[in-house]
Design a protein around this motif. Structure first.
Motif, PDB file in Angstrom:
ATOM      1  N   ASP A   1     -18.630  44.462  61.997  1.00 22.38           N
ATOM      2  CA  ASP A   1     -17.665  44.940  62.983  1.00 22.38           C
ATOM      3  C   ASP A   1     -16.976  43.752  63.625  1.00 22.38           C
ATOM      4  O   ASP A   1     -17.633  42.915  64.255  1.00 22.38           O
ATOM      5  CB  ASP A   1     -18.363  45.772  64.060  1.00 22.38           C
ATOM      6  CG  ASP A   1     -17.399  46.192  65.152  1.00 22.38           C
ATOM      7  OD1 ASP A   1     -16.385  46.832  64.828  1.00 22.38           O
ATOM      8  OD2 ASP A   1     -17.643  45.843  66.323  1.00 22.38           O
TER       9      ASP A   1
ATOM     10  N   TRP B   1      -8.762  47.487  61.237  1.00 26.23           N
ATOM     11  CA  TRP B   1      -8.990  46.789  62.501  1.00 26.23           C
ATOM     12  C   TRP B   1      -7.933  47.189  63.529  1.00 26.23           C
ATOM     13  O   TRP B   1      -8.255  47.424  64.695  1.00 26.23           O
ATOM     14  CB  TRP B   1      -8.946  45.281  62.293  1.00 26.23           C
ATOM     15  CG  TRP B   1     -10.095  44.728  61.510  1.00 26.23           C
ATOM     16  CD1 TRP B   1     -11.081  45.428  60.886  1.00 26.23           C
ATOM     17  CD2 TRP B   1     -10.364  43.343  61.270  1.00 26.23           C
ATOM     18  NE1 TRP B   1     -11.951  44.577  60.262  1.00 26.23           N
ATOM     19  CE2 TRP B   1     -11.543  43.288  60.477  1.00 26.23           C
ATOM     20  CE3 TRP B   1      -9.738  42.167  61.626  1.00 26.23           C
ATOM     21  CZ2 TRP B   1     -12.096  42.083  60.061  1.00 26.23           C
ATOM     22  CZ3 TRP B   1     -10.276  40.962  61.217  1.00 26.23           C
ATOM     23  CH2 TRP B   1     -11.453  40.923  60.440  1.00 26.23           C
TER      24      TRP B   1
ATOM     25  N   ARG C   1      -8.297  50.593  64.984  1.00 28.32           N
ATOM     26  CA  ARG C   1      -9.357  50.658  65.999  1.00 28.32           C
ATOM     27  C   ARG C   1      -8.983  49.875  67.258  1.00 28.32           C
ATOM     28  O   ARG C   1      -9.835  49.620  68.115  1.00 28.32           O
ATOM     29  CB  ARG C   1     -10.667  50.120  65.420  1.00 28.32           C
ATOM     30  CG  ARG C   1     -11.349  51.092  64.476  1.00 28.32           C
ATOM     31  CD  ARG C   1     -12.623  50.499  63.908  1.00 28.32           C
ATOM     32  NE  ARG C   1     -12.360  49.669  62.741  1.00 28.32           N
ATOM     33  CZ  ARG C   1     -13.253  48.843  62.189  1.00 28.32           C
ATOM     34  NH1 ARG C   1     -14.447  48.723  62.721  1.00 28.32           N
ATOM     35  NH2 ARG C   1     -12.946  48.147  61.120  1.00 28.32           N
TER      36      ARG C   1
END
Length: 269
Positions: free
Chosen positions: A216, A245, A248
Motif C-alpha cells: 500500500d 493510486w 484512492r
C-alpha cells in the motif's frame, strides 16, 4: 579527562550540538567520541545502502574537524546499527569507559528517533550515567534535504528521473525511492526496476537509495516518514485512467497526513 559520547547522524554538525560540546569543554577538559548510527529501515530491503554510510561519514568528518578546530580531542565512527544499540556498544566497548552521553536529534516534528523514543531507551541503557538531549534547529541542522519518492512501475520513467534530476540541481538532496510491491512475483520485478533507477541516478552523481516496501503506497510513505527525516515527497503514477493510486486519492491523503509538500509526477503509459 571525562569521556563524552555523542550519538548523532544528520544533526552531527549542527550549531546547537557544537555549541553544547564547546560549552562542555570550556568547563572541563573532555574527550569526545561521536558515533553516527546508520540503521536500516524496519521494512523492505535496502538497495545501495552504502550511500547512507557515505553521507554519515561526510557529516562525521565535518563534525570532527570543527571540534578539533576548537581544540577538543575528538574521534568518531559510523556504525551500521540503531542509535540505541550504538549507545550500548559504546558503553561496553569504548576505552576509557564513557562518563556521559549526548543524543542529538531533529525536533519532534521531523525526528524519526524521537518518534521511536530513542532518547528514553538510551537513558535506560546508560546505567545511571547522565544523558543529555540536544535538539538541532531544523532550519540550520543540515544542508541536505531528504526527498521521499514513491513509485513502482513508473520508477524508471523518463518523467520521474528528469524530475529527480531537476530537484537535485535546485539544492543538495538525498533521494529515498520506495517501491510498493503487490505480490511475491512483483517484488522481484520491483527490485529490478528500482536497481535500474538507482544506477542511472548514481552514475550521474545523485545520492539515491531505495527499498521494496509495503504494497500500500500510503502505508509505505507513512512508515518512511515515521522512521526517517523526510522533507519533501514526490509521487509518481500513470495517468489517472490507469492509476489505482490516484483513484484512492493518494496525493491528498499524503498531504493531509504528513503535512509535507507532495509533488505528483505523471509518467506516460
Amino acid at each position: 579527562m571525562p569521556h563524552v559520547v555523542v550519538i548523532a547522524n544528520e544533526t552531527a554538525a549542527s550549531p546547537a550540538l557544537l555549541d553544547v560540546l564547546r560549552d562542555r569543554a570550556a568547563g572541563d577538559d573532555v574527550q569526545v567520541t561521536v558515533i553516527a548510527p546508520v540503521s536500516e529501515p524496519r521494512r523492505g530491503y535496502v538497495v545501495y545502502d552504502d550511500t547512507r554510510r557515505a553521507s554519515a561519514g561526510r557529516r562525521l568528518e565535518r563534525t570532527l574537524g570543527l571540534l578539533r578546530q576548537s581544540s577538543i580531542p575528538a574521534q568518531g565512527f559510523v556504525v551500521e546499527t540503531s542509535p540505541v544499540q550504538a549507545a550500548k556498544d559504546a558503553l561496553a566497548q569504548l576505552e576509557p569507559t564513557p562518563d556521559e552521553i549526548i543524543v542529538s536529534t531533529h525536533s519532534i516534528q521531523s525526528s524519526g528517533w524521537l518518534r521511536r523514543d530513542v532518547v528514553r531507551d538510551i537513558e535506560r541503557a546508560a546505567g545511571g550515567r547522565p544523558v543529555r538531549h540536544v535538539i538541532a534547529a531544523d532550519s540550520g541542522a543540515v544542508e541536505e534535504k531528504n526527498v521521499l519518492v514513491i513509485a513502482n512501475e513508473t520508477v524508471v520513467s523518463p518523467q520521474l528521473l528528469d524530475r529527480i534530476r531537476e530537484r537535485a540541481k535546485q539544492g543538495p538532496a538525498s533521494f529515498l525511492l520506495v517501491a510498493p510491491q503487490s505480490d511475491a512475483v512483483d517484488t522481484v520485478e520491483a527490485g529490478r526496476r528500482l536497481r535500474r533507477a538507482l544506477s542511472v541516478l548514481r552514475v550521474e552523481g545523485i545520492e539515491a537509495h531505495g527499498q521494496v516496501v509495503d504494497p500500500d503506497p500510503f502505508t509505505a510513505a507513512a512508515n518512511a516518514v515515521h522512521d526517517e527525516r523526510v522533507d519533501e515527497i514526490i509521487v509518481s503514477t500513470f495517468p489517472e485512467a490507469r492509476s489505482g493510486w490516484l483513484r484512492r486519492d493518494l496525493i491528498e491523503r499524503l498531504k493531509t497526513e504528513t503535512g509535507l509538500p507532495v509533488e505528483h509526477v505523471v509518467a506516460e503509459s
